[in-house]
Design an enzyme around this catalytic site. Structure first.
Site, PDB file in Angstrom:
ATOM      1  N   SER A  65       5.561  -2.568  -7.351  1.00  0.00           N
ATOM      2  CA  SER A  65       6.238  -1.256  -7.341  1.00  0.00           C
ATOM      3  C   SER A  65       7.763  -1.341  -7.335  1.00  0.00           C
ATOM      4  CB  SER A  65       5.799  -0.448  -6.127  1.00  0.00           C
ATOM      5  OG  SER A  65       4.515   0.054  -6.334  1.00  0.00           O
ATOM      6  N   LYS A  68       9.607   0.193 -10.137  1.00  0.00           N
ATOM      7  CA  LYS A  68       9.678   1.650 -10.366  1.00  0.00           C
ATOM      8  C   LYS A  68      11.096   2.229 -10.440  1.00  0.00           C
ATOM      9  CE  LYS A  68       4.996   2.291  -8.651  1.00  0.00           C
ATOM     10  NZ  LYS A  68       4.130   2.616  -7.502  1.00  0.00           N
ATOM     11  N   TYR A 190       2.356  -0.206 -17.937  1.00  0.00           N
ATOM     12  CA  TYR A 190       2.578  -0.107 -16.489  1.00  0.00           C
ATOM     13  C   TYR A 190       1.997  -1.327 -15.768  1.00  0.00           C
ATOM     14  CZ  TYR A 190       1.951   1.369 -11.654  1.00  0.00           C
ATOM     15  OH  TYR A 190       1.961   1.396 -10.278  1.00  0.00           O
ATOM     16  N   TYR A 242       7.475   4.887   0.356  1.00  0.00           N
ATOM     17  CA  TYR A 242       6.255   5.717   0.407  1.00  0.00           C
ATOM     18  C   TYR A 242       6.250   6.632   1.620  1.00  0.00           C
ATOM     19  CZ  TYR A 242       5.226   2.271  -3.038  1.00  0.00           C
ATOM     20  OH  TYR A 242       5.324   1.455  -4.108  1.00  0.00           O
ATOM     21  N   VAL A 260       3.506  -4.133  -3.393  1.00  0.00           N
ATOM     22  CA  VAL A 260       2.321  -4.641  -2.685  1.00  0.00           C
ATOM     23  C   VAL A 260       2.159  -6.153  -2.689  1.00  0.00           C
ATOM     24  CG1 VAL A 260       0.738  -2.678  -2.627  1.00  0.00           C
ATOM     25  CG2 VAL A 260       0.899  -4.070  -4.699  1.00  0.00           C
TER      26      VAL A 260
HETATM   27  O1  DON Z   1      -0.177   0.318  -9.259  1.00  0.00           O
HETATM   28  C1  DON Z   1      -0.405  -0.382  -8.278  1.00  0.00           C
HETATM   29  O2  DON Z   1      -1.201  -0.052  -7.407  1.00  0.00           O
HETATM   30  C2  DON Z   1       0.362  -1.691  -8.153  1.00  0.00           C
HETATM   31  N1  DON Z   1       0.528  -2.314  -9.423  1.00  0.00           N
HETATM   32  C3  DON Z   1       1.720  -1.460  -7.541  1.00  0.00           C
HETATM   33  C4  DON Z   1       1.671  -0.712  -6.233  1.00  0.00           C
HETATM   34  C5  DON Z   1       2.718  -1.086  -5.270  1.00  0.00           C
HETATM   35  O3  DON Z   1       3.370  -2.092  -5.335  1.00  0.00           O
HETATM   36  C6  DON Z   1       2.827  -0.180  -4.111  1.00  0.00           C
HETATM   37  N2  DON Z   1       3.596  -0.825  -3.082  1.00  0.00           N
HETATM   38  N3  DON Z   1       3.661  -0.804  -1.978  1.00  0.00           N
END
Ligand code: DON
Length: 320
Positions: A65, A68, A190, A242, A260
């Site tokens: 993420s 983003k 994505y 978040y 993540v």
């Molecule tokens: O779309 C997703 O769920 C992951 N590729 C990225 C999510 C993410 O990193 C949220 N972070 N805390």
């Protein structure tokens, strides 16, 4: 503030939080579950390009993420603020990063830092650049990091095979006309953008590039326009962590973004990029050690944007 003081502080924090074992490695993307939970790195890069590090700052992991804010900046530069705002809002959602809900009335995702918003941003970029979209992202991220980045194909494949929740979000967006017809293609981009490999040092350089108003302090190359950087930092400040964003703004007080796989990048405006890497996450998907290190660093050096001592400005000595 002298450079030895800062290097000592980074080493102290690394030693202090190394024993912290709270949290879990993300496994919902199966390949991420293979990460060594004990990995831990801290990297600071000033807006003048000085580096202070502890731990394994050269070990690659996927950006997830943390991509983003950077794709958001690219969309702003491609379409301008008003067109982007028709598709994605700028309000914190108060929900989990992968929530399947849109803003009532407008049917827009709440903001570009949650999955629904980021997928919409990628779809906007895909509507303009088609098959070139991912290459353009990789190129722009590489300018921000100051070296040629690449993709972890195993993580990309793993998320492509199992990312049904994101697929549901993309189809909900399609239902409301928030993304173009080729939603599956956009989703593929994505997944690839989330699988871009970075090191803790790369993230700190990318943070320092934002701190330095879009110009990479190591290479002198411009990655983002100054107006986009303002918007990227504002959205990181309000939505980057978040449903912990409010508490983060209160406690740490700098724009930041987590992912993540365990990365966190934080930006002290005009002064410093801070990055941490530690894959054990809390329930909201933020790195446990990352939160602790950034909180303590902010408290120790007065980095909070509204710190009454404004000691953060002491980094200017290292910047100049
Ligand atoms: O779309 C997703 O769920 C992951 N590729 C990225 C999510 C993410 O990193 C949220 N972070 N805390």
């Amino acid at each position: 503030m002298d450079k030895h003081e800062l290097q000592d502080a980074v080493e102290d924090l690394h030693a202090k939080y190394q024993p912290l074992r709270d949290g879990q490695v993300a496994t919902y993307i199966p390949e991420l579950g293979k990460a060594d939970p004990d990995q831990f790195a801290i990297s600071l890069v000033t807006a003048s390009g000085r580096t202070f590090e502890a731990g394994d700052c050269e070990r690659p992991f996927t950006i997830q993420s943390i991509s983003k804010p950077f794709t958001f900046g690219m969309a702003l530069e491609t379409y301008g603020h008003s067109k982007v705002a028709r598709h994605v809002g700028v309000e914190p959602s108060g929900d989990a990063f992968n929530a399947i809900n849109l803003q009532q009335g407008t049917n827009r995702p709440h903001n570009p830092m949650i999955n629904s918003g980021a997928i919409t941003i990628t779809a906007l970029l895909h509507a303009c650049h088609g098959d070139e979209t991912f290459d353009r992202m990789l190129e722009r991220f590489s300018v921000a990091a100051g070296r040629s980045l690449s993709v972890d194909d195993a993580v990309y494949e793993s998320e492509r095979r199992t990312g049904h929740r994101n697929r549901a979000i993309a189809h909900l967006l399609l239902n409301f006309g928030m993304v173009h017809e080729q939603a599956e293609h956009a989703l593929d981009v994505y997944f690839r953008q989330c699988a871009i490999l970075v090191t803790c040092r790369d993230l700190a350089v990318m943070g320092a590039t934002l701190a330095n108003m879009g110009r990479n302090p190591l290479t002198g190359d411009t990655a983002f326009e100054i107006g986009s950087v303002r918007s990227m930092l504002a959205i990181m400040f309000t939505c980057g962590m978040y449903d912990y964003s409010g508490e983060w703004a209160y406690r740490v007080g700098v724009p930041a973004k987590s992912g993540v796989s365990g990365g966190v990048v934080a930006v002290v405006n005009r002064q410093l990029g801070v990055a941490t890497f530690s894959p054990r996450l809390d329930a909201r998907g933020n790195s446990h050690r990352g939160i602790e290190v950034c909180s303590e660093l902010a408290a120790r050096f007065g980095l909070h944007a509204f710190d009454c001592l404004n000691a953060g400005s002491s980094f200017l000595e290292l910047v100049l």
